[in-house]
Enzyme design. Structure first.
Site, PDB file in Angstrom:
ATOM      1  N   ILE A   1      -3.203   9.165  -5.512  1.00 43.79           N
ATOM      2  CA  ILE A   1      -2.066   9.090  -6.427  1.00 43.79           C
ATOM      3  C   ILE A   1      -0.928  10.022  -6.010  1.00 43.79           C
ATOM      4  O   ILE A   1       0.207   9.861  -6.451  1.00 43.79           O
ATOM      5  CB  ILE A   1      -2.516   9.422  -7.866  1.00 43.79           C
ATOM      6  CG1 ILE A   1      -1.499   8.890  -8.888  1.00 43.79           C
ATOM      7  CG2 ILE A   1      -2.750  10.935  -8.039  1.00 43.79           C
ATOM      8  CD1 ILE A   1      -1.980   8.990 -10.328  1.00 43.79           C
TER       9      ILE A   1
ATOM     10  N   HIS B   1     -12.531   9.947  -2.103  1.00 48.45           N
ATOM     11  CA  HIS B   1     -12.864   8.917  -3.094  1.00 48.45           C
ATOM     12  C   HIS B   1     -13.662   9.527  -4.241  1.00 48.45           C
ATOM     13  O   HIS B   1     -14.433   8.830  -4.894  1.00 48.45           O
ATOM     14  CB  HIS B   1     -13.674   7.783  -2.456  1.00 48.45           C
ATOM     15  CG  HIS B   1     -12.982   7.082  -1.337  1.00 48.45           C
ATOM     16  ND1 HIS B   1     -12.980   7.567  -0.055  1.00 48.45           N
ATOM     17  CD2 HIS B   1     -12.247   5.941  -1.317  1.00 48.45           C
ATOM     18  CE1 HIS B   1     -12.284   6.749   0.720  1.00 48.45           C
ATOM     19  NE2 HIS B   1     -11.829   5.763  -0.017  1.00 48.45           N
TER      20      HIS B   1
ATOM     21  N   PRO C   1       1.088  10.563  -3.389  1.00 48.65           N
ATOM     22  CA  PRO C   1       2.403  10.111  -2.926  1.00 48.65           C
ATOM     23  C   PRO C   1       3.340   9.728  -4.067  1.00 48.65           C
ATOM     24  O   PRO C   1       4.554   9.723  -3.906  1.00 48.65           O
ATOM     25  CB  PRO C   1       2.065   8.884  -2.056  1.00 48.65           C
ATOM     26  CG  PRO C   1       0.695   9.162  -1.552  1.00 48.65           C
ATOM     27  CD  PRO C   1       0.000   9.844  -2.696  1.00 48.65           C
TER      28      PRO C   1
ATOM     29  N   GLN D   1      -5.546   2.628  -6.767  1.00 46.15           N
ATOM     30  CA  GLN D   1      -6.901   2.191  -6.426  1.00 46.15           C
ATOM     31  C   GLN D   1      -7.931   3.323  -6.525  1.00 46.15           C
ATOM     32  O   GLN D   1      -9.029   3.137  -7.045  1.00 46.15           O
ATOM     33  CB  GLN D   1      -6.896   1.585  -5.027  1.00 46.15           C
ATOM     34  CG  GLN D   1      -8.083   0.733  -4.719  1.00 46.15           C
ATOM     35  CD  GLN D   1      -7.856  -0.071  -3.441  1.00 46.15           C
ATOM     36  OE1 GLN D   1      -8.169   0.399  -2.346  1.00 46.15           O
ATOM     37  NE2 GLN D   1      -7.289  -1.257  -3.565  1.00 46.15           N
ATOM     38  N   PHE D   2      -7.585   4.489  -6.009  1.00 49.42           N
ATOM     39  CA  PHE D   2      -8.413   5.686  -6.144  1.00 49.42           C
ATOM     40  C   PHE D   2      -7.511   6.832  -6.577  1.00 49.42           C
ATOM     41  O   PHE D   2      -6.419   7.012  -6.037  1.00 49.42           O
ATOM     42  CB  PHE D   2      -9.098   6.045  -4.819  1.00 49.42           C
ATOM     43  CG  PHE D   2     -10.205   5.100  -4.426  1.00 49.42           C
ATOM     44  CD1 PHE D   2     -11.508   5.309  -4.856  1.00 49.42           C
ATOM     45  CD2 PHE D   2      -9.935   4.000  -3.628  1.00 49.42           C
ATOM     46  CE1 PHE D   2     -12.519   4.427  -4.492  1.00 49.42           C
ATOM     47  CE2 PHE D   2     -10.940   3.124  -3.265  1.00 49.42           C
ATOM     48  CZ  PHE D   2     -12.242   3.331  -3.694  1.00 49.42           C
TER      49      PHE D   2
ATOM     50  N   LEU E   1       0.862  -1.166   0.000  1.00 52.99           N
ATOM     51  CA  LEU E   1       0.000   0.000   0.000  1.00 52.99           C
ATOM     52  C   LEU E   1       0.911   1.232   0.000  1.00 52.99           C
ATOM     53  O   LEU E   1       1.118   1.883   1.027  1.00 52.99           O
ATOM     54  CB  LEU E   1      -0.924  -0.007   1.224  1.00 52.99           C
ATOM     55  CG  LEU E   1      -2.180   0.852   1.163  1.00 52.99           C
ATOM     56  CD1 LEU E   1      -3.233   0.311   2.115  1.00 52.99           C
ATOM     57  CD2 LEU E   1      -1.883   2.301   1.485  1.00 52.99           C
ATOM     58  N   ALA E   2       1.480   1.517  -1.144  1.00 49.23           N
ATOM     59  CA  ALA E   2       2.468   2.592  -1.258  1.00 49.23           C
ATOM     60  C   ALA E   2       2.515   3.038  -2.712  1.00 49.23           C
ATOM     61  O   ALA E   2       3.124   2.385  -3.554  1.00 49.23           O
ATOM     62  CB  ALA E   2       3.841   2.108  -0.790  1.00 49.23           C
ATOM     63  N   GLU E   3       1.870   4.162  -2.997  1.00 50.83           N
ATOM     64  CA  GLU E   3       1.707   4.580  -4.390  1.00 50.83           C
ATOM     65  C   GLU E   3       3.030   4.963  -5.052  1.00 50.83           C
ATOM     66  O   GLU E   3       3.234   4.701  -6.246  1.00 50.83           O
ATOM     67  CB  GLU E   3       0.712   5.743  -4.469  1.00 50.83           C
ATOM     68  CG  GLU E   3      -0.735   5.343  -4.223  1.00 50.83           C
ATOM     69  CD  GLU E   3      -1.075   5.088  -2.754  1.00 50.83           C
ATOM     70  OE1 GLU E   3      -2.136   4.498  -2.481  1.00 50.83           O
ATOM     71  OE2 GLU E   3      -0.261   5.479  -1.886  1.00 50.83           O
TER      72      GLU E   3
END
Length: 686
Positions: free
Chosen positions: A445, A487, A447, A440-441, A416-418
């Site tokens: 984005i 979201h 990061p 995912q969303f 979990l690390a963009e």
């Protein structure tokens, strides 16, 4: 396997009396590389004083560990992610003094960037040395991506990545070490600690004063603490780290204590913040003097031979610098070259070939089918992101079935690390693989913004077309789902400001499939935006095009024709525009609706042709009206078709607020059908 390091295990140092297999010729070559680097920097400093060069970031004091690591690896077969002090490593790998001066003077002959970047960005396609950038720490994730590619492609290649101690304060360094350690990837992190990040001492950067200590908890990470001014000790650590990586025993951290014998850069004066005692102490540990002493003591070179080498190399460097100064500067006419892939090098795609259509399909399934089809066609394509593997198959099921069908080597979950997702994708793409990654969303984005804006989209331009990064990033965007602040965002306007990035934003299933399949084949990075509200909407369904259907980027679609008003829209706004058009038709007003389909490239010609016919235009977009992408469309229409306009252009867009959660608030913030209809009524009455 136990972590290795000078404090834990010294087996790799046992062969020091035999110089770890190095011959006297190789040891002499090592000294020549170090000496050449130092004398080159001396000459650059003089050129700066003469006004013939503008900048220098020197590696003086770092030469021993750099040359040692280069000699432990395989130029042209292994990979090298350098940072701006890696001049000695670059010369040891095969770059020339002429190359360095061409870069320093920004000549058109500069093989690294063609004069596009500041000096000290060493690179070579032949040496597998991607063109680096100035941001500190961005290279680590890219190196991990390349190491991941080595595993996917089942090679014995090893990846080198370096940086100063200061760069390890960046979060992406730890993301990179985490990914590499978890997967036991063949990557060597060479951290060169000269004790300062410009003027900030290491103890003010890192808790405990050493990232070597901080990395002790990473499983599978082999660690080496070395005197980076000692060539033999550095070579022993590098040789062992390469061996471990090549045999599948995981990544290594070589933590090399070095000295900084020059200021941070030509624009810095370290005497302002360093004591004379500190500077004098560094001089005592000059790696060049240490190497000279060793060679003399071992009767490998005499003082006379060393003096002659200095004289000969210095004269050669002077000659080369003078010759390079006469070479041509870049021509201003080339400034726009290579932002995108040149047409003659772009993927050859047979567009809009439609053999047959299947049953109507919703957008999310069209996206899923496109991914399945392209994975079958291209064995170099890999897909990853958060929660994308089966059984989840993505939070919207866009990737369902892919990991089951194609295996976890080609389709897998990411951390979990963009920034990790995009940074590693760059490294994969640089090796020739085709990563298609999911954020995912779209709201999350950011990061990865550094990796996208300063790395991904710049690679082709900054390398003067030597390197490209055809990464496709899928991101679910948009509101109308009660998703609240985090979201519901639209991000097209922000990323349209990134030259080198294509952006698609389809409104229906058939377009989504055709555009995504194209995105998976283009030789440029693509941001593919999928409006989550449209994923299963009945009005966004389309008969499914077959596996050979590809849509071109930069070609808008005229959804309805009319002669009185033009509406330009994209994404979820297209349906609202169509509804308004139908209502106005009942009133005898013809409203032409244009679906952009792609934000970049923008099909301004289709818009202009329509405006010339209708004389009136409305732009409808979901993002906030202020600084939204619609403003760019209006600006271009005003520049190119002002004399054809019979009324001021109208914008129908979201309020300049963060998208709220409660339905009443969300409805007030985002464009509604009646907003578009009202704009049409006002425009018709003007």
């Amino acid at each position: 396997m136990a972590k290795k390091g000078i404090n834990e295990e010294k087996e790799y140092l046992k062969d020091i009396e035999n110089y770890f297999g190095l011959s006297e010729v190789q040891l002499t070559d090592a000294y020549k590389y170090m000496l050449t680097t130092r004398l080159t920097d001396d000459r650059i400093e003089m050129l700066i004083k003469q006004g013939k060069a503008g900048f220098l970031i020197s590696g003086s004091g770092h030469e021993a560990v750099q040359v040692a690591t280069a000699m432990a690896m395989r130029p042209g077969r292994d990979w090298f992610y350098t940072y701006y002090r890696d001049e000695a490593l670059s010369i040891a790998l095969g770059l020339t003094v002429e190359n360095i001066f061409q870069s320093t003077m920004g000549k058109v002959t500069d093989p690294f960037t063609g004069g596009r970047q500041m000096p000290s960005h060493f690179s070579s396609k032949a040496l597998r040395m991607p063109t680096p950038s100035s941001p500190t720490g961005t290279q680590y994730l890219q190196a991990v991506g390349t190491a991941l590619s080595c595993v996917i492609r089942n090679t014995d290649e090893v990846v080198y990545v370096s940086g100063g101690e200061g760069s390890t304060a960046e979060g992406e360094f730890y993301e990179a070490v985490n990914w590499a350690s978890r997967e036991k990837l063949p990557v060597i992190f060479c951290i060169q600690n000269n004790k300062f990040a410009i003027s900030v001492p290491v103890e003010h950067q890192i808790t405990g004063g050493s990232v070597y200590k901080l990395t002790s908890g990473f499983e599978n990470l082999n660690r080496f603490l070395v005197d980076g001014t000692d060539f033999l000790q550095s070579y022993a650590a590098a040789k062992e780290a390469v061996k471990l990586a090549r045999e599948g025993n995981g990544p290594s951290l070589i933590y090399a204590n070095v000295v900084r014998l020059r200021s941070h850069s030509a624009s810095d004066v370290q005497e302002k913040y360093r004591t004379k005692e500190s500077l004098d102490e560094d001089l005592k540990n000059d790696p060049l003097l240490k190497m000279e002493k060793f060679l003399i003591e071992k009767n490998i070179l005499s003082q006379e031979k060393i003096d002659k080498l200095k004289k000969d190399i210095s004269e050669e460097i002077l000659k080369i610098a003078d010759e390079v100064y006469t070479q041509k500067n870049p021509d201003a006419s080339s400034v726009e070259d290579f932002v995108y892939c040149p047409n003659e090098e772009q993927a050859k795609i047979n567009y809009e070939k439609l053999t047959k259509e299947g049953a109507p399909i919703v957008m999310v399934d069209a996206i899923n089918h496109a991914l399945h089809e392209e994975m079958e066609k291209n064995t170099d394509m890999v897909i990853y992101g958060e929660d994308i593997a089966d059984g989840k198959g993505g939070v919207f099921t866009a990737t369902k079935g892919l990991s089951t069908k194609f295996g976890r080597r080609r389709v897998f979950n990411s951390p979990l690390a963009e920034a990790s997702i995009v940074g590693t994708a760059i490294g994969l793409a640089l090796t020739g693989l085709k990563p298609v990654v999911e954020i995912q969303f779209a709201d999350y984005i950011f990061p990865a913004m550094m990796q996208i804006r300063d790395e991904l989209v710049m690679y082709r331009y900054r390398s003067n077309n030597k390197f490209s990064c055809p990464v496709t990033i899928r991101a679910a965007c948009g509101g109308y789902i009660g998703g609240g602040h985090y979201h519901s965002q639209n991000i097209e306007a922000i990323f349209a400001k990134c030259p080198g990035l294509y952006i698609a934003y389809p409104s229906n299933a058939a377009d989504a499939k055709g555009l995504l399949k194209t995105a998976c084949n283009l030789n440029d990075p693509v941001l593919f935006l999928e409006h989550k509200f449209l994923y299963r909407q009945g009005y966004a369904k389309s008969p499914e095009p077959d596996a050979d259907y590809y849509l071109p980027f930069g070609k808008a679609s005229v959804k309805r024709t009319g002669g009185d008003i033009t509406i330009v829209a994209y994404g979820a706004m297209v349906e609202k525009a169509i509804r308004a058009s139908k209502e106005m038709e009942k009133r005898g007003v013809g409203v032409e609706v244009i679906d952009l389909r792609t934000i970049v490239p923008l099909d301004i010609d289709t818009i202009i042709n329509s405006v010339k016919k209708t004389g009136k235009m409305i732009i409808v977009y979901e993002d906030s009206k202020f600084m939204g992408f619609g403003a760019e469309v209006i600006a271009q229409v005003s520049e190119k078709a002002f004399e054809f306009l019979d009324a001021p252009v109208k914008r129908v867009a979201g309020l300049n607020v963060h998208v709220p959660f409660h339905p009443n608030l969300e409805k007030a913030a985002l464009p509604q059908d009646d907003w578009v209809l009202k704009a049409c009524e006002e425009m018709s009455a003007y």
